[in-house]
Design a protein around this motif. Structure first.
Motif, PDB file in Angstrom:
ATOM      1  N   PHE A   1      11.625 116.930 -14.495  1.00 58.41           N
ATOM      2  CA  PHE A   1      12.776 116.826 -15.385  1.00 58.41           C
ATOM      3  C   PHE A   1      13.909 117.726 -14.897  1.00 58.41           C
ATOM      4  CE2 PHE A   1       9.201 116.007 -18.456  1.00 58.41           C
ATOM      5  CZ  PHE A   1       9.467 114.650 -18.622  1.00 58.41           C
ATOM      6  N   ASP A   2      15.125 117.317 -15.170  1.00 57.73           N
ATOM      7  CA  ASP A   2      16.303 118.138 -14.899  1.00 57.73           C
ATOM      8  C   ASP A   2      16.506 119.044 -16.112  1.00 57.73           C
ATOM      9  OD1 ASP A   2      18.684 119.218 -14.096  1.00 57.73           O
ATOM     10  OD2 ASP A   2      19.858 117.385 -14.348  1.00 57.73           O
ATOM     11  N   VAL A   3      16.418 120.356 -15.931  1.00 60.66           N
ATOM     12  CA  VAL A   3      16.449 121.295 -17.056  1.00 60.66           C
ATOM     13  C   VAL A   3      17.668 122.202 -16.967  1.00 60.66           C
ATOM     14  CG1 VAL A   3      15.137 122.979 -18.388  1.00 60.66           C
ATOM     15  CG2 VAL A   3      13.929 121.308 -16.980  1.00 60.66           C
ATOM     16  N   VAL A   4      18.406 122.319 -18.071  1.00 58.43           N
ATOM     17  CA  VAL A   4      19.528 123.249 -18.162  1.00 58.43           C
ATOM     18  C   VAL A   4      19.368 124.046 -19.451  1.00 58.43           C
ATOM     19  CG1 VAL A   4      21.168 121.900 -16.810  1.00 58.43           C
ATOM     20  CG2 VAL A   4      20.968 121.492 -19.268  1.00 58.43           C
ATOM     21  N   SER A   5      19.974 125.228 -19.501  1.00 63.49           N
ATOM     22  CA  SER A   5      19.872 126.059 -20.705  1.00 63.49           C
ATOM     23  C   SER A   5      21.240 126.598 -21.093  1.00 63.49           C
ATOM     24  CB  SER A   5      18.887 127.218 -20.482  1.00 63.49           C
ATOM     25  OG  SER A   5      19.280 128.011 -19.386  1.00 63.49           O
ATOM     26  N   ILE A   6      21.350 126.952 -22.347  1.00 66.53           N
ATOM     27  CA  ILE A   6      22.595 127.483 -22.896  1.00 66.53           C
ATOM     28  C   ILE A   6      22.780 128.934 -22.451  1.00 66.53           C
ATOM     29  CG2 ILE A   6      23.790 128.154 -25.027  1.00 66.53           C
ATOM     30  CD1 ILE A   6      23.833 125.194 -24.650  1.00 66.53           C
ATOM     31  N   GLU A   7      23.958 129.249 -21.957  1.00 65.59           N
ATOM     32  CA  GLU A   7      24.286 130.626 -21.588  1.00 65.59           C
ATOM     33  C   GLU A   7      25.083 131.313 -22.698  1.00 65.59           C
ATOM     34  OE1 GLU A   7      23.230 132.214 -19.005  1.00 65.59           O
ATOM     35  OE2 GLU A   7      22.252 130.528 -18.003  1.00 65.59           O
ATOM     36  N   SER A   8      25.997 130.564 -23.322  1.00 67.92           N
ATOM     37  CA  SER A   8      26.816 131.098 -24.405  1.00 67.92           C
ATOM     38  C   SER A   8      26.477 130.355 -25.692  1.00 67.92           C
ATOM     39  CB  SER A   8      28.306 130.926 -24.083  1.00 67.92           C
ATOM     40  OG  SER A   8      29.096 131.256 -25.205  1.00 67.92           O
ATOM     41  N   PHE A   9      26.188 131.105 -26.748  1.00 70.28           N
ATOM     42  CA  PHE A   9      25.759 130.492 -28.003  1.00 70.28           C
ATOM     43  C   PHE A   9      26.891 130.386 -29.025  1.00 70.28           C
ATOM     44  CE2 PHE A   9      22.027 132.155 -25.942  1.00 70.28           C
ATOM     45  CZ  PHE A   9      21.085 131.149 -26.128  1.00 70.28           C
ATOM     46  N   GLU A  10      28.118 130.631 -28.585  1.00 76.87           N
ATOM     47  CA  GLU A  10      29.249 130.568 -29.503  1.00 76.87           C
ATOM     48  C   GLU A  10      29.658 129.138 -29.809  1.00 76.87           C
ATOM     49  OE1 GLU A  10      32.384 132.927 -27.926  1.00 76.87           O
ATOM     50  OE2 GLU A  10      31.307 134.828 -28.154  1.00 76.87           O
ATOM     51  N   ASN A  11      29.485 128.237 -28.839  1.00 77.49           N
ATOM     52  CA  ASN A  11      29.822 126.833 -29.066  1.00 77.49           C
ATOM     53  C   ASN A  11      28.794 125.947 -28.379  1.00 77.49           C
ATOM     54  OD1 ASN A  11      30.965 124.354 -29.586  1.00 77.49           O
ATOM     55  ND2 ASN A  11      33.044 125.065 -29.210  1.00 77.49           N
ATOM     56  N   VAL A  12      27.642 125.829 -29.015  1.00 77.44           N
ATOM     57  CA  VAL A  12      26.546 125.040 -28.463  1.00 77.44           C
ATOM     58  C   VAL A  12      26.926 123.564 -28.373  1.00 77.44           C
ATOM     59  CG1 VAL A  12      24.176 124.264 -28.887  1.00 77.44           C
ATOM     60  CG2 VAL A  12      24.789 126.669 -29.239  1.00 77.44           C
ATOM     61  N   LEU A  13      27.731 123.096 -29.328  1.00 79.97           N
ATOM     62  CA  LEU A  13      28.111 121.676 -29.325  1.00 79.97           C
ATOM     63  C   LEU A  13      28.896 121.320 -28.070  1.00 79.97           C
ATOM     64  CD1 LEU A  13      28.029 119.050 -30.990  1.00 79.97           C
ATOM     65  CD2 LEU A  13      30.278 119.660 -31.879  1.00 79.97           C
ATOM     66  N   GLU A  14      29.806 122.192 -27.667  1.00 81.33           N
ATOM     67  CA  GLU A  14      30.588 121.927 -26.453  1.00 81.33           C
ATOM     68  C   GLU A  14      29.696 121.943 -25.214  1.00 81.33           C
ATOM     69  OE1 GLU A  14      34.434 123.870 -24.189  1.00 81.33           O
ATOM     70  OE2 GLU A  14      34.356 123.911 -26.382  1.00 81.33           O
ATOM     71  N   GLU A  15      28.731 122.872 -25.188  1.00 81.04           N
ATOM     72  CA  GLU A  15      27.781 122.909 -24.077  1.00 81.04           C
ATOM     73  C   GLU A  15      26.936 121.642 -24.061  1.00 81.04           C
ATOM     74  OE1 GLU A  15      26.919 125.477 -21.658  1.00 81.04           O
ATOM     75  OE2 GLU A  15      28.976 126.004 -22.127  1.00 81.04           O
ATOM     76  N   PHE A  16      26.513 121.196 -25.233  1.00 82.81           N
ATOM     77  CA  PHE A  16      25.740 119.958 -25.344  1.00 82.81           C
ATOM     78  C   PHE A  16      26.530 118.781 -24.779  1.00 82.81           C
ATOM     79  CE2 PHE A  16      25.174 116.015 -27.709  1.00 82.81           C
ATOM     80  CZ  PHE A  16      23.820 115.751 -27.483  1.00 82.81           C
ATOM     81  N   ALA A  17      27.793 118.684 -25.175  1.00 81.84           N
ATOM     82  CA  ALA A  17      28.625 117.577 -24.710  1.00 81.84           C
ATOM     83  C   ALA A  17      28.846 117.634 -23.202  1.00 81.84           C
ATOM     84  CB  ALA A  17      29.969 117.603 -25.437  1.00 81.84           C
ATOM     85  N   LYS A  18      28.987 118.846 -22.668  1.00 77.90           N
ATOM     86  CA  LYS A  18      29.220 118.998 -21.227  1.00 77.90           C
ATOM     87  C   LYS A  18      28.008 118.537 -20.420  1.00 77.90           C
ATOM     88  CE  LYS A  18      29.042 123.108 -19.422  1.00 77.90           C
ATOM     89  NZ  LYS A  18      29.374 124.514 -19.089  1.00 77.90           N
ATOM     90  N   HIS A  19      26.812 118.903 -20.883  1.00 77.86           N
ATOM     91  CA  HIS A  19      25.598 118.560 -20.138  1.00 77.86           C
ATOM     92  C   HIS A  19      25.096 117.151 -20.471  1.00 77.86           C
ATOM     93  CE1 HIS A  19      25.132 122.506 -18.386  1.00 77.86           C
ATOM     94  NE2 HIS A  19      25.226 123.084 -19.572  1.00 77.86           N
ATOM     95  N   ASN A  20      25.397 116.649 -21.677  1.00 79.70           N
ATOM     96  CA  ASN A  20      25.003 115.305 -22.105  1.00 79.70           C
ATOM     97  C   ASN A  20      23.513 115.041 -21.825  1.00 79.70           C
ATOM     98  OD1 ASN A  20      25.334 112.797 -23.217  1.00 79.70           O
ATOM     99  ND2 ASN A  20      26.311 111.888 -21.429  1.00 79.70           N
ATOM    100  N   PRO A  21      22.619 115.840 -22.442  1.00 83.74           N
ATOM    101  CA  PRO A  21      21.185 115.723 -22.136  1.00 83.74           C
ATOM    102  C   PRO A  21      20.531 114.535 -22.834  1.00 83.74           C
ATOM    103  CG  PRO A  21      21.507 117.327 -23.869  1.00 83.74           C
ATOM    104  CD  PRO A  21      22.888 116.876 -23.456  1.00 83.74           C
ATOM    105  N   HIS A  22      19.310 114.221 -22.392  1.00 87.96           N
ATOM    106  CA  HIS A  22      18.516 113.164 -23.026  1.00 87.96           C
ATOM    107  C   HIS A  22      17.631 113.720 -24.137  1.00 87.96           C
ATOM    108  CE1 HIS A  22      19.457 111.469 -19.015  1.00 87.96           C
ATOM    109  NE2 HIS A  22      19.530 110.337 -19.672  1.00 87.96           N
ATOM    110  N   LEU A  23      17.438 115.051 -24.159  1.00 82.95           N
ATOM    111  CA  LEU A  23      16.608 115.692 -25.178  1.00 82.95           C
ATOM    112  C   LEU A  23      17.005 117.163 -25.287  1.00 82.95           C
ATOM    113  CD1 LEU A  23      12.841 115.240 -25.850  1.00 82.95           C
ATOM    114  CD2 LEU A  23      13.660 117.552 -25.374  1.00 82.95           C
TER     115      LEU A  23
END
Length: 224
Positions: A26-48
């Motif tokens: 699997f391709d795995v990425v993690s959050i570095e900054s927790f101030e705007n998780v939604l923006e990080e989610f949108a940037k990475h566009n994960p499947h889960l």
């Protein structure tokens, strides 16, 4: 390759999860900054998403609800909190599964694979989104979200934004946009496209997206 986003502030645990999941391809990425998780989610566009509950700034319940505003991507809660109330809250916020810490990596992987089979067995990516400069376009329902505000787009507004956002940083020629809107650039007044762009800009300004679309004289439009 499926992409998994980990939202966990315990760096050591996060690294262990990344390592365990990556072994399965699997391709795995993690959050570095927790101030705007939604923006990080949108940037990475994960499947889960694997989501902890106790997080800096806002808890996992909050971010799960925010993600559900724009996507149906599977979310697994991973937390040391094991009360019935926490589990019920996780489900009510839109979570798909709940794993309590400490946990077995084998069980987590089994739950991940089960969710992938159920969600993507027919090749459907329910959470397809595009993010540009903090604006999030949901391909499924034709909505645009910015700064906690969502608007429903008309057919033409959606087509214009989708084309421009997919080509962020590039000039999109007027005739290309006209073909996307009307399947031809012939017999369509140039002014018709200008009117559509101006209406879209006004709607973007209503949600404080100012100067989102830039005009390139005699060439076309772009999102920088």
């Amino acid at each position: 390759m499926y992409k998994i986003l980990i939202v966990e502030d315990d760096r050591s645990l996060c690294n262990n999860i990344e390592e365990g999941i990556a072994k399965w391809g699997f391709d795995v990425v993690s959050i570095e900054s927790f101030e705007n998780v939604l923006e990080e989610f949108a940037k990475h566009n994960p499947h889960l998403v694997i989501m902890d509950i106790n997080l800096p700034c806002f808890d996992g319940f909050y971010w799960c609800r925010r993600i559900r505003d724009i996507s149906k991507v599977p979310i697994i809660f991973l937390s040391s909190r094991d009360s019935n109330m926490d589990i019920v809250m996780a489900v009510n916020m839109g979570g798909d599964d709940y794993v309590t810490k400490p946990f077995s990596m084998d069980i987590l992987l089994a739950k991940i694979q089960a969710l992938f089979r159920r969600t993507y067995s027919y090749g459907q990516d329910e959470g397809q989104i595009i993010e540009c400069n903090g604006a999030i376009l949901n391909i499924n329902d034709g909505t645009l979200t910015y700064n906690n505000t969502s608007i429903e787009l008309t057919k033409n507004e959606f087509k214009i934004l989708q084309l421009l956002m997919r080509n962020q940083g590039k000039i999109v020629a007027r005739d290309r946009i006209m073909r996307a809107l009307w399947e031809s650039e012939y017999f369509i007044s140039e002014n018709t496209l200008t009117v559509n762009i101006n209406r879209l800009r006004k709607r973007l300004e209503d949600i404080e997206l100012v100067d989102f679309i830039v005009t390139k004289k005699s060439q076309g439009y772009m999102i920088p």
